[in-house]
Scaffold this active site. Structure first.
Site, PDB file in Angstrom:
ATOM      1  CB  CYS A  73     -11.536 -26.658   7.344  1.00  0.00           C
ATOM      2  SG  CYS A  73      -9.939 -25.890   6.995  1.00  0.00           S
ATOM      3  CD  GLN A  77     -10.381   7.146  -1.048  1.00  0.00           C
ATOM      4  OE1 GLN A  77     -11.462   7.173  -0.459  1.00  0.00           O
ATOM      5  NE2 GLN A  77      -9.361   6.402  -0.629  1.00  0.00           N
ATOM      6  CB  CYS A  93      -9.376 -28.581  10.312  1.00  0.00           C
ATOM      7  SG  CYS A  93     -10.010 -26.935  10.712  1.00  0.00           S
ATOM      8  CG  ASP A  99      -0.254   0.025   2.536  1.00  0.00           C
ATOM      9  OD1 ASP A  99       0.976   0.215   2.567  1.00  0.00           O
ATOM     10  OD2 ASP A  99      -0.928  -0.137   3.567  1.00  0.00           O
ATOM     11  CB  SER A 100       0.285   4.703  -0.881  1.00  0.00           C
ATOM     12  OG  SER A 100      -0.757   5.115  -0.013  1.00  0.00           O
ATOM     13  N   GLY A 101       0.990   3.648   2.227  1.00  0.00           N
ATOM     14  CA  GLY A 101       1.262   4.179   3.552  1.00  0.00           C
ATOM     15  C   GLY A 101       0.245   5.224   3.975  1.00  0.00           C
ATOM     16  N   GLY A 102      -0.529   5.708   3.015  1.00  0.00           N
ATOM     17  CA  GLY A 102      -1.479   6.789   3.290  1.00  0.00           C
ATOM     18  C   GLY A 102      -2.522   6.430   4.339  1.00  0.00           C
ATOM     19  CG  HIS A 124      -9.352 -22.759  10.602  1.00  0.00           C
ATOM     20  ND1 HIS A 124      -9.874 -23.736   9.761  1.00  0.00           N
ATOM     21  CD2 HIS A 124     -10.349 -21.859  10.805  1.00  0.00           C
ATOM     22  CE1 HIS A 124     -11.130 -23.444   9.508  1.00  0.00           C
ATOM     23  NE2 HIS A 124     -11.442 -22.314  10.121  1.00  0.00           N
ATOM     24  CB  CYS A 126      -6.385 -26.024   7.191  1.00  0.00           C
ATOM     25  SG  CYS A 126      -6.812 -25.818   8.928  1.00  0.00           S
ATOM     26  CG  ASP A 159      -6.029  -5.427   1.970  1.00  0.00           C
ATOM     27  OD1 ASP A 159      -6.659  -4.653   1.214  1.00  0.00           O
ATOM     28  OD2 ASP A 159      -5.684  -5.095   3.124  1.00  0.00           O
ATOM     29  N   GLY A 192     -11.437   3.667   0.697  1.00  0.00           N
ATOM     30  CA  GLY A 192     -12.319   4.449   1.557  1.00  0.00           C
ATOM     31  C   GLY A 192     -13.593   3.744   1.965  1.00  0.00           C
ATOM     32  CG  ASP A 252      -5.646   6.651  -1.111  1.00  0.00           C
ATOM     33  OD1 ASP A 252      -4.621   6.316  -0.472  1.00  0.00           O
ATOM     34  OD2 ASP A 252      -6.734   6.077  -0.971  1.00  0.00           O
TER      35      ASP A 252
HETATM   36 ZN   LIG Z   1      -9.084 -25.565   9.089  1.00  0.00          ZN
END
Ligand SMILES: [Zn+2]
Length: 377
Positions: free
Chosen positions: A307, A192, A312, A88-91, A338, A309, A269, A219, A142
């Site tokens: 699941c 934005q 699990c 990201d830009s840090g903004g 998980h 994973c 994200d 935003g 931004d």
């Molecule tokens: Zn799991």
């Protein structure tokens, strides 16, 4: 760089090519704030199938510093992650430093949350820092105004964001032209406009006219009702070029991901799966589960029966609860494995549903099962 392979309604499936490999979209990016996805190693991330992670420019520029990382060969080498990274830009973090920052046309002046040192972040500086980090995808600086705000405030803010975006693009292209080495980084612009349809439209037009390799919707997920966020996304995606990736920043819950994909978003994200894991909340196919609850003390079942994973397959809810209650770091690791597996698996299922033209069925089914636990209890 981006190839759309399937469409199903407004939902899209595609492949985003970067210098560090391909990313299948819709994609979720685990957040590695300070050069690490908290509680996990790069090996864990590979094992659960993460194809891209996010690094936070604000944190990395302050500590250990982007120049130091550049001298170590860039962020990929420094953190031992060979696949794509978006920075990201840090903004966003700077703008959340209420009282410790000052914005003007040039950029934003702020003092570090670590030691109070004064910094200036400009659109050009944000480009330079991300070039030092060597991420695959860089974001423009931004302004992130607090919501709710008046149309006048949001309008002025998006115009400043657009002027900054133009400066960032010019600086980025200049660096690319002068670079002696192959310059593989790409840059995304950010739309934005708060929750106002006409302002989102204006911001989208201004940003798209500059021309980026991809576009983010910024935003959102800052306290507005879910339905408002979904409406803004639905209004904004048709204004973005169809052949380029669309990234909804900082979103969201599993339901949010499904709903945003239904409105044409390709990338996400969010700290929710990792943060909630450390707080003992497991996200499962049947909804959230708080592992600290006494009802799990002697529960031999896995966190999520659906699941596959590592957590699990090998550990019971009783053990995960014990680790949480005892404050064992391993608990944070197992819970994070998980939760991220659940997110990445959800994205895989979304991509598969789009490819088979049954995303709408998937979406309805997901809503039904994910709310099951809440309905029972
Ligand atoms: Zn799991």
């Amino acid at each position: 760089m981006f190839t759309l392979t399937h469409r199903d309604g407004a939902a899209r499936r595609g492949v985003l090519q970067t210098a560090h490999g391909a990313i299948e979209t819709p994609a979720f990016m685990p957040v590695g704030t300070q050069g690490a996805v908290k509680a996990l190693t790069a090996q864990h991330l590979e094992d659960i199938g993460a194809e891209i992670i996010l690094g936070n420019t604000y944190h990395l520029m302050l500590r250990p510093g982007d120049e130091l990382i550049a001298r170590r060969g860039g962020l990929h080498k420094f953190i031992g992650w060979k696949k794509p990274i978006l920075t990201d830009s840090g903004g966003y973090q700077v703008f959340s430093l209420a009282g410790r920052r000052k914005i003007d046309e040039n950029g934003v002046e702020f003092s570090s949350h670590l030691d109070g040192t004064a910094y200036v972040l400009t659109p050009e500086r944000a480009v330079d820092i991300q070039a030092n980090l060597g991420s695959d995808i860089a974001m423009v600086l931004d302004e992130c105004p607090a919501l709710p705000s008046t149309t006048e405030v949001i309008d002025k803010s998006l115009e400043l964001t657009a002027r900054w975006a133009r400066r960032a693009r010019e600086h980025f292209l200049e660096r690319k032209k002068k670079s002696p080495d192959p310059f593989t980084q790409v840059q995304f612009g950010i739309v934005q406009g708060g929750t106002f349809r006409e302002l989102r439209q204006k911001s989208a037009e201004l940003t798209v006219s500059i021309g980026f390799e991809g576009y983010a919707i910024g935003g959102l997920s800052v306290g507005e009702p879910n339905e408002t966020m979904y409406q803004v996304v639905a209004d904004t995606t048709p204004l973005l070029p169809a052949g380029q990736p669309r990234y909804l920043m900082g979103v969201g819950t599993p339901i949010d991901l499904v709903e945003a994909v239904a409105r044409g978003v390709d990338m996400f994200d969010c700290v929710l799966p990792t943060r909630n894991a450390r707080n003992g909340q497991l996200l499962t196919s049947e909804g959230p589960l708080n592992i600290k609850n006494a009802q799990f003390a002697e529960d031999d079942g896995p966190a999520d029966p659906a699941c596959g994973c590592y957590t699990c397959r090998n550990f019971s809810r009783a053990y995960l609860r014990h680790l949480y209650m005892a404050g064992e770091m391993t608990g944070g690791t197992l819970n994070t494995l998980h939760n991220l597996s659940f997110y990445l698996d959800t994205m895989r299922r979304i991509r598969e549903a789009i490819a088979f033209g049954r995303f709408e069925d998937f979406r309805q089914g997901f809503h039904q099962t994910f709310t099951r636990r809440a309905l029972i209890s």
